[in-house]
Design a protein around this motif. Sequence first.
Motif, PDB file in Angstrom:
ATOM      1  N   LEU A 173       0.838  -1.195   0.000  1.00  0.00           N
ATOM      2  CA  LEU A 173       0.000   0.000   0.000  1.00  0.00           C
ATOM      3  C   LEU A 173       0.879   1.253   0.000  1.00  0.00           C
ATOM      4  O   LEU A 173       1.963   1.258   0.596  1.00  0.00           O
ATOM      5  CB  LEU A 173      -0.905   0.017   1.229  1.00  0.00           C
ATOM      6  N   PRO A 174       0.419   2.327  -0.635  1.00  0.00           N
ATOM      7  CA  PRO A 174       1.179   3.579  -0.582  1.00  0.00           C
ATOM      8  C   PRO A 174       1.088   4.207   0.804  1.00  0.00           C
ATOM      9  O   PRO A 174       0.005   4.309   1.376  1.00  0.00           O
ATOM     10  CB  PRO A 174       0.505   4.457  -1.637  1.00  0.00           C
ATOM     11  N   VAL A 175       2.222   4.589   1.346  1.00  0.00           N
ATOM     12  CA  VAL A 175       2.297   5.204   2.673  1.00  0.00           C
ATOM     13  C   VAL A 175       3.070   6.510   2.540  1.00  0.00           C
ATOM     14  O   VAL A 175       4.188   6.529   1.997  1.00  0.00           O
ATOM     15  CB  VAL A 175       3.010   4.280   3.687  1.00  0.00           C
ATOM     16  N   TYR A 176       2.483   7.601   3.016  1.00  0.00           N
ATOM     17  CA  TYR A 176       3.173   8.883   2.920  1.00  0.00           C
ATOM     18  C   TYR A 176       4.468   8.847   3.733  1.00  0.00           C
ATOM     19  O   TYR A 176       4.552   8.204   4.785  1.00  0.00           O
ATOM     20  CB  TYR A 176       2.273  10.016   3.425  1.00  0.00           C
ATOM     21  N   LYS A 177       5.466   9.537   3.238  1.00  0.00           N
ATOM     22  CA  LYS A 177       6.751   9.586   3.940  1.00  0.00           C
ATOM     23  C   LYS A 177       6.616  10.274   5.292  1.00  0.00           C
ATOM     24  O   LYS A 177       7.230   9.867   6.272  1.00  0.00           O
ATOM     25  CB  LYS A 177       7.785  10.320   3.082  1.00  0.00           C
ATOM     26  N   ARG A 178       5.845  11.327   5.323  1.00  0.00           N
ATOM     27  CA  ARG A 178       5.697  12.100   6.557  1.00  0.00           C
ATOM     28  C   ARG A 178       4.697  11.425   7.476  1.00  0.00           C
ATOM     29  O   ARG A 178       3.653  10.936   7.021  1.00  0.00           O
ATOM     30  CB  ARG A 178       5.248  13.525   6.255  1.00  0.00           C
ATOM     31  N   ILE A 179       4.988  11.400   8.760  1.00  0.00           N
ATOM     32  CA  ILE A 179       4.081  10.871   9.760  1.00  0.00           C
ATOM     33  C   ILE A 179       3.752  11.973  10.750  1.00  0.00           C
ATOM     34  O   ILE A 179       4.510  12.944  10.896  1.00  0.00           O
ATOM     35  CB  ILE A 179       4.684   9.649  10.490  1.00  0.00           C
ATOM     36  N   ILE A 180       2.628  11.822  11.435  1.00  0.00           N
ATOM     37  CA  ILE A 180       2.183  12.818  12.414  1.00  0.00           C
ATOM     38  C   ILE A 180       2.407  12.245  13.815  1.00  0.00           C
ATOM     39  O   ILE A 180       1.782  11.265  14.202  1.00  0.00           O
ATOM     40  CB  ILE A 180       0.689  13.177  12.228  1.00  0.00           C
ATOM     41  N   ARG A 181       3.333  12.853  14.551  1.00  0.00           N
ATOM     42  CA  ARG A 181       3.625  12.371  15.901  1.00  0.00           C
ATOM     43  C   ARG A 181       2.516  12.762  16.881  1.00  0.00           C
ATOM     44  O   ARG A 181       1.807  13.741  16.684  1.00  0.00           O
ATOM     45  CB  ARG A 181       4.960  12.947  16.382  1.00  0.00           C
ATOM     46  N   TYR A 182       2.397  11.946  17.935  1.00  0.00           N
ATOM     47  CA  TYR A 182       1.422  12.238  18.972  1.00  0.00           C
ATOM     48  C   TYR A 182       1.797  13.528  19.695  1.00  0.00           C
ATOM     49  O   TYR A 182       2.966  13.777  20.011  1.00  0.00           O
ATOM     50  CB  TYR A 182       1.356  11.098  19.984  1.00  0.00           C
ATOM     51  N   SER A 183       0.812  14.357  19.961  1.00  0.00           N
ATOM     52  CA  SER A 183       1.019  15.596  20.715  1.00  0.00           C
ATOM     53  C   SER A 183      -0.244  15.918  21.491  1.00  0.00           C
ATOM     54  O   SER A 183      -1.348  15.891  20.927  1.00  0.00           O
ATOM     55  CB  SER A 183       1.366  16.761  19.784  1.00  0.00           C
ATOM     56  N   LYS A 184      -0.091  16.231  22.761  1.00  0.00           N
ATOM     57  CA  LYS A 184      -1.236  16.643  23.574  1.00  0.00           C
ATOM     58  C   LYS A 184      -1.849  17.942  23.063  1.00  0.00           C
ATOM     59  O   LYS A 184      -3.010  18.248  23.349  1.00  0.00           O
ATOM     60  CB  LYS A 184      -0.815  16.821  25.034  1.00  0.00           C
ATOM     61  N   ARG A 185      -1.079  18.707  22.306  1.00  0.00           N
ATOM     62  CA  ARG A 185      -1.571  19.992  21.809  1.00  0.00           C
ATOM     63  C   ARG A 185      -2.667  19.818  20.755  1.00  0.00           C
ATOM     64  O   ARG A 185      -3.424  20.749  20.497  1.00  0.00           O
ATOM     65  CB  ARG A 185      -0.413  20.818  21.226  1.00  0.00           C
ATOM     66  N   VAL A 186      -2.737  18.631  20.169  1.00  0.00           N
ATOM     67  CA  VAL A 186      -3.792  18.389  19.184  1.00  0.00           C
ATOM     68  C   VAL A 186      -5.161  18.464  19.845  1.00  0.00           C
ATOM     69  O   VAL A 186      -6.060  19.188  19.388  1.00  0.00           O
ATOM     70  CB  VAL A 186      -3.599  17.024  18.496  1.00  0.00           C
ATOM     71  N   GLY A 187      -5.338  17.732  20.942  1.00  0.00           N
ATOM     72  CA  GLY A 187      -6.611  17.778  21.653  1.00  0.00           C
ATOM     73  C   GLY A 187      -6.925  19.164  22.176  1.00  0.00           C
ATOM     74  O   GLY A 187      -8.066  19.636  22.108  1.00  0.00           O
ATOM     75  N   ALA A 188      -5.899  19.846  22.683  1.00  0.00           N
ATOM     76  CA  ALA A 188      -6.102  21.201  23.207  1.00  0.00           C
ATOM     77  C   ALA A 188      -6.547  22.151  22.103  1.00  0.00           C
ATOM     78  O   ALA A 188      -7.368  23.048  22.336  1.00  0.00           O
ATOM     79  CB  ALA A 188      -4.821  21.693  23.870  1.00  0.00           C
ATOM     80  N   SER A 189      -6.038  21.962  20.895  1.00  0.00           N
ATOM     81  CA  SER A 189      -6.407  22.858  19.785  1.00  0.00           C
ATOM     82  C   SER A 189      -7.875  22.729  19.423  1.00  0.00           C
ATOM     83  O   SER A 189      -8.494  23.687  18.961  1.00  0.00           O
ATOM     84  CB  SER A 189      -5.531  22.572  18.560  1.00  0.00           C
TER      85      SER A 189
END
Length: 265
Positions: free
Chosen positions: A211-227
């Motif tokens: 399957l195609p997988v993007y090179k960039r990944i999104i790391r976990y961050s508590k700031r996501v929920g806060a946003s």
Amino acid sequence: MRTIAVLNLKGGVGKTVTTANVGHILAASYGKKVLLIDGDSQGNLSQYFGVKPEEGTTTVDLLENGAGYYPDFVTATDIPSIDIIPADMTLMDADVDAIKDGRCKLQAITDLRDAIEADNAQERVYDYILIDCPPAFSAASTAALMAADEVIIPIRLDAFSTEGMGRLTAQIRNMQRINERIKLGGLLVTQYTRTPEEQDTLAFLRNGSGLPVYKRIIRYSKRVGASTFARQPLADFSPGSSAARDYKRFVDELVSLENGGKVDG
């Protein structure tokens, strides 16, 4: 114009956060004009941008009544160059009606896309349409896949989220019988914490899944929920957070693909 559906049948993988932040970066960093379509009855994308649906302007109105004069469905957000077609719980009723008696017009988002493309020939209206799909093959998600050029699949690297990827991607490819334009853009890894299990799963997806997988990944961050509480995209709310920086790099990759780049896998 590029029409992208953000889809995964598993909830909690970051579909809405991805749609919102990709749209914001395209507008703020690349000067693109972006239309967001909220295809989830929970209306989280609409809430993210502080938009309350008004009668006659929602995704369910679009599905039930057809594209018509499409600007009637569009609501401006507080962010320049980003508009949205919002959703609320009435979309769930529309999905039930679609199953019951077929009243929803699944062609509506395709008609919307075609109308915008026609107008783009005269004056640039939108460069991107991003559709936040629900975690199900509902009327809204089916309509999105009928209209999309490509699909982004946000995915968490746990057993429950990774199982069934083959079935989901097969369904997307099956949609090519109806929509010849559609392709699987790639899997976008989200909420990455670099555990040994996640590293092994990522290696398999990139090297053994086909399957195609993007090179960039999104790391976990508590700031996501806060946003989401702050109703602000990450680039405004917490620009130095790992997730904000990762989404910027991902959009850089996404734009490069438009110019002839290639997704791994």
